[in-house]
Design a protein around this motif. Structure first.
Motif, PDB file in Angstrom:
ATOM      1  N   LEU A 196       0.830  -1.203   0.000  1.00  0.00           N
ATOM      2  CA  LEU A 196       0.000   0.000   0.000  1.00  0.00           C
ATOM      3  C   LEU A 196       0.868   1.258   0.000  1.00  0.00           C
ATOM      4  O   LEU A 196       0.564   2.237  -0.686  1.00  0.00           O
ATOM      5  N   GLY A 197       1.961   1.224   0.754  1.00  0.00           N
ATOM      6  CA  GLY A 197       2.878   2.363   0.760  1.00  0.00           C
ATOM      7  C   GLY A 197       3.553   2.571  -0.586  1.00  0.00           C
ATOM      8  O   GLY A 197       3.713   3.700  -1.039  1.00  0.00           O
ATOM      9  N   LEU A 198       3.933   1.472  -1.234  1.00  0.00           N
ATOM     10  CA  LEU A 198       4.545   1.569  -2.562  1.00  0.00           C
ATOM     11  C   LEU A 198       3.549   2.094  -3.586  1.00  0.00           C
ATOM     12  O   LEU A 198       3.892   2.932  -4.432  1.00  0.00           O
ATOM     13  N   ALA A 199       2.307   1.632  -3.504  1.00  0.00           N
ATOM     14  CA  ALA A 199       1.278   2.132  -4.413  1.00  0.00           C
ATOM     15  C   ALA A 199       1.029   3.621  -4.193  1.00  0.00           C
ATOM     16  O   ALA A 199       0.876   4.383  -5.157  1.00  0.00           O
ATOM     17  N   ALA A 200       1.008   4.057  -2.933  1.00  0.00           N
ATOM     18  CA  ALA A 200       0.813   5.478  -2.634  1.00  0.00           C
ATOM     19  C   ALA A 200       1.983   6.311  -3.153  1.00  0.00           C
ATOM     20  O   ALA A 200       1.789   7.419  -3.653  1.00  0.00           O
TER      21      ALA A 200
END
Length: 124
Positions: free
Chosen positions: A5-9
């Motif tokens: 989720l952090g990488l996608a953000a």
């Protein structure tokens, strides 16, 4: 899952920051870019995900403010450019100040804070 989720953000922040850098010279582009970024930041959960989005957003904005090899800038020194840079700083500061609110502290359950006696302190 949290790292994904952090990488996608981060990727969404990079792409939207680059798009905002390219369209900020038009009034609607400035309003759309900053409005969408602030709405996305408010929608994301507090913590590292929100910080990743803001960091991703600020990378292309910073790159656009630096001089290109041809001698020009993507973000000019006019009122629109300074407004875009100020909005990006507000975005980053908001993400940094709310980053600690996403952490859970040990000893705190879902019913309240650890130092709040609540109804447990009342005799039955």
């Amino acid at each position: 899952m949290r790292a994904g989720l952090g990488l996608a953000a981060l990727v969404v922040g990079l792409v939207s920051g680059a798009a905002g850098t390219l369209v900020h010279q038009r009034w609607w582009g400035l309003a759309l870019a900053l409005g969408a970024a602030l709405a996305t930041l408010a929608w994301l959960p507090a913590g590292g995900v929100r910080l990743a989005f803001a960091a991703g957003w600020c990378v292309p904005v910073l790159r656009g403010a630096l001089e290109r090899p041809g001698g020009g800038f993507l973000i000019g020194g006019d009122a629109v450019g300074w407004s875009f840079l100020a909005g990006s700083v507000v975005l980053l500061v908001a993400a940094v100040t709310t980053a600690a609110t996403g952490r859970r502290t040990p000893g705190v359950d879902d019913r309240g804070r650890a130092d709040d006696p609540g109804v447990r302190g009342l005799p039955s």
